[in-house]
Design an enzyme around this catalytic site. Structure first.
Site, mmCIF file in Angstrom:
data_model
loop_
_atom_site.group_PDB
_atom_site.id
_atom_site.type_symbol
_atom_site.label_atom_id
_atom_site.label_comp_id
_atom_site.label_asym_id
_atom_site.label_seq_id
_atom_site.Cartn_x
_atom_site.Cartn_y
_atom_site.Cartn_z
ATOM 1 N N ALA A 137 -29.354 33.194 23.378
ATOM 2 C CA ALA A 137 -30.275 33.936 24.245
ATOM 3 C C ALA A 137 -29.725 35.316 24.591
ATOM 4 C CB ALA A 137 -30.559 33.130 25.502
ATOM 5 N N HIS A 138 -30.528 36.075 25.337
ATOM 6 C CA HIS A 138 -30.165 37.470 25.608
ATOM 7 C C HIS A 138 -28.903 37.581 26.472
ATOM 8 C CE1 HIS A 138 -33.196 37.548 29.263
ATOM 9 N NE2 HIS A 138 -32.307 36.583 29.353
#
Length: 346
Positions: free
Chosen positions: A242-243
């Site tokens: 994920a980011h």
């Protein structure tokens, strides 16, 4: 491709027992090998398979050399598995060298401002957008997209149908397998009167040298800061990063693992298959997470951690798991005691 056994030893080392001129056509498992194949034996547990093998040559450890020499030519090395890994790289490099560069396919779409170094290979229907950079020897498979101002390092190999987003960077000698997406938007939304307002993801993905990423992985770009994967990281298939995640050098993650946003994973960690790490945590260097575990807190001490119920160090988890199997019997005993002694404190 045919090579002689002595060519391998000259390139990779090891002690040769037998004919250096022995011709070999390939590498094979002990079970499938024939006289023109080279197999490897990691230790005594594979002694029976070694005896039954018809391989013309074997890579063996020193303690099996005398026995194995009665049936095949040998390369003797302290770590046969590592030798096999190096040999597989050497062999494939020779095969690919014979194919030459594929050049730029006529159906590829390359923007005039893209910068292509020497000997790049671009497959059919690939797209290279404006200001993208491909360094020397980079290879792109068919239908792959390299976004605006993205940077692909020297000798990187990108398979077909990979999408690399705007501004993302891949280092030298990276390998990315088919279907992977690098630089899609991270999952960022702000609640607004019962709906969701999108938070634009303004960061990038930065990937170091010698990283390998499996098929159908997704690595999200950062919201503000970049998502970072350091040198030598190895990701299996179907992994989600994920980011704003940061993964330290030479960490390896097995298939279907997932890491939520803004988590920082140290160097030389291993994450087992289908393990999950929730967001905003920190794992120090040399942490090893067992398969299917769920990490719900930061880990500040190196070691092996296991469990889908509250995470613990591995030794404590094994004791708790053993106790858990007896929980129903213990419950029945307590109920019986309470029934027989209703006024007791049991």
């Amino acid at each position: 491709m045919e090579v002689q056994l002595g060519d391998i030893v000259a390139a990779l080392g090891g002690d040769l027992i037998g004919s250096a001129a022995l011709p070999l056509l390939g590498l094979a498992s002990l079970q499938s090998a024939e006289a023109h194949h080279l197999g490897f034996v990691t230790g005594a547990k594979h002694r029976a398979a070694m005896r039954a093998s018809r391989a013309g040559a074997l890579i063996v450890p020193p303690d099996l050399a005398e026995e194995a020499a009665t049936q095949a030519a040998l390369i003797v090395t302290p770590n046969p598995y590592l030798y096999y890994a190096r040999l597989s790289q050497w062999w494939l490099a020779k095969v690919r060298a014979g194919r030459g560069s594929g050049g730029i396919h006529a159906t590829a779409c390359v923007h005039p401002t893209a910068q292509l170094a020497a000997n790049v290979s671009i497959g059919p229907f690939a797209v290279i957008e404006a200001d993208a950079v491909l360094e020397a020897g980079a290879q792109l498979g068919p239908h792959t997209v390299v976004g605006r101002a993205a940077h692909i390092g020297a000798q990187a190999r990108i398979a077909g149908q990979v999408w690399i987003g705007e501004g993302c960077e891949l280092g030298a000698r990276c390998i990315v397998h088919a279907g992977t997406v690098i630089g899609a938007d991270g999952f960022g939304f702000a609640p607004e009167q019962g709906a969701w307002a999108k938070i634009e993801q303004l960061g990038r993905v930065r990937i170091g040298d010698d990283v390998e990423i499996g098929a159908n992985c997704t690595i999200d770009r950062g919201a503000l800061d970049d998502t970072v994967i350091e040198d030598g990281v190895k990701l299996d298939n179907l992994i989600h990063i994920a980011h704003n995640v940061h993964i330290g050098a030479h960490t390896a993650m097995a298939g279907c693992a997932a890491v939520a946003g803004s988590t920082r994973i140290g160097k030389h960690c291993t994450i087992g298959g289908d393990a999950k790490i929730i967001g905003h945590l920190t794992l120090v260097d040399s942490v090893h997470i067992s398969a299917c575990s769920v990490v719900t807190r930061s880990i500040t001490k190196p070691g092996t951690y296991t469990g889908i119920f509250p995470l613990d160090d591995n030794a404590a988890w094994e004791k708790n798991a053993a106790s858990l199997r007896q929980l129903y019997k213990l419950r029945e005993r307590v109920r019986a005691l309470e029934k027989n002694n209703p006024k007791s404190d049991v």
